[in-house]
Design an enzyme around this catalytic site. Sequence first.
Site, PDB file in Angstrom:
ATOM      1  N   CYS A 188       0.754  -1.099   0.185  1.00 39.08           N
ATOM      2  CA  CYS A 188       0.015  -0.215   0.139  1.00 39.08           C
ATOM      3  C   CYS A 188       0.951   1.320  -0.103  1.00 39.08           C
ATOM      4  CB  CYS A 188      -0.955  -0.158   1.214  1.00 39.08           C
ATOM      5  SG  CYS A 188      -2.387   1.157   0.989  1.00 39.08           S
ATOM      6  N   CYS A 193      -4.340  -1.018  -1.943  1.00 44.92           N
ATOM      7  CA  CYS A 193      -4.863   0.265  -2.430  1.00 44.92           C
ATOM      8  C   CYS A 193      -4.530   0.501  -3.838  1.00 44.92           C
ATOM      9  CB  CYS A 193      -4.239   1.434  -1.296  1.00 44.92           C
ATOM     10  SG  CYS A 193      -2.397   1.732  -2.101  1.00 44.92           S
ATOM     11  N   CYS A 201       5.931  -0.928  -9.742  1.00 41.02           N
ATOM     12  CA  CYS A 201       6.496  -1.672  -8.439  1.00 41.02           C
ATOM     13  C   CYS A 201       7.983  -2.053  -8.939  1.00 41.02           C
ATOM     14  CB  CYS A 201       5.883  -2.894  -8.010  1.00 41.02           C
ATOM     15  SG  CYS A 201       4.305  -2.535  -7.557  1.00 41.02           S
TER      16      CYS A 201
END
Length: 163
Positions: free
Chosen positions: A11, A87, A95
């Site tokens: 998140c 989220c 990422c």
Amino acid sequence: MPSHYNVLFLCTGNSARSIMAEASMNRKGVRNFTAFSAGSQPKGTVHPGALHELETANFPLTGLRSKSWEEFAQPGAPQLDFVFTVCDNAAKESCPIWPGQPVTAHWGIPDPAAVDGPPQQIEQAFREAFLTLDRRISLFLGLPFSSLHDLAIKKEVDRIGRE
């Protein structure tokens, strides 16, 4: 698939939802799973509302901390088998490349820390987020990992995120 799995919950702030998911997975999946949490822009502290929900559920709070996802992209970091974003912001971010190609899925939960209202409303938002994550983790832990191939597991973790 191995008999022990490492799971990372992501998140953006790593202060509430991912922390609650980490604690739930570590308690419920203690024999076969080790959970971690992290964020792209960690707040540096765990939200008191998340700690309250975990205490209410009698979950251990030891070791819970807000940290960067970079810890898990470094040499010597745990090899990840599953990475779940909890989220919507984290799901849209680029990422790091996780070694070993873990199974990934988005398990979006509304941000209880963003709720602005009376204390009862804020507490209810944290309660709902915790219960949703806890239920999804229970469904995930019920999957027959030894008899499913990676593609079937991916399909199931995506399904759990939509429920």
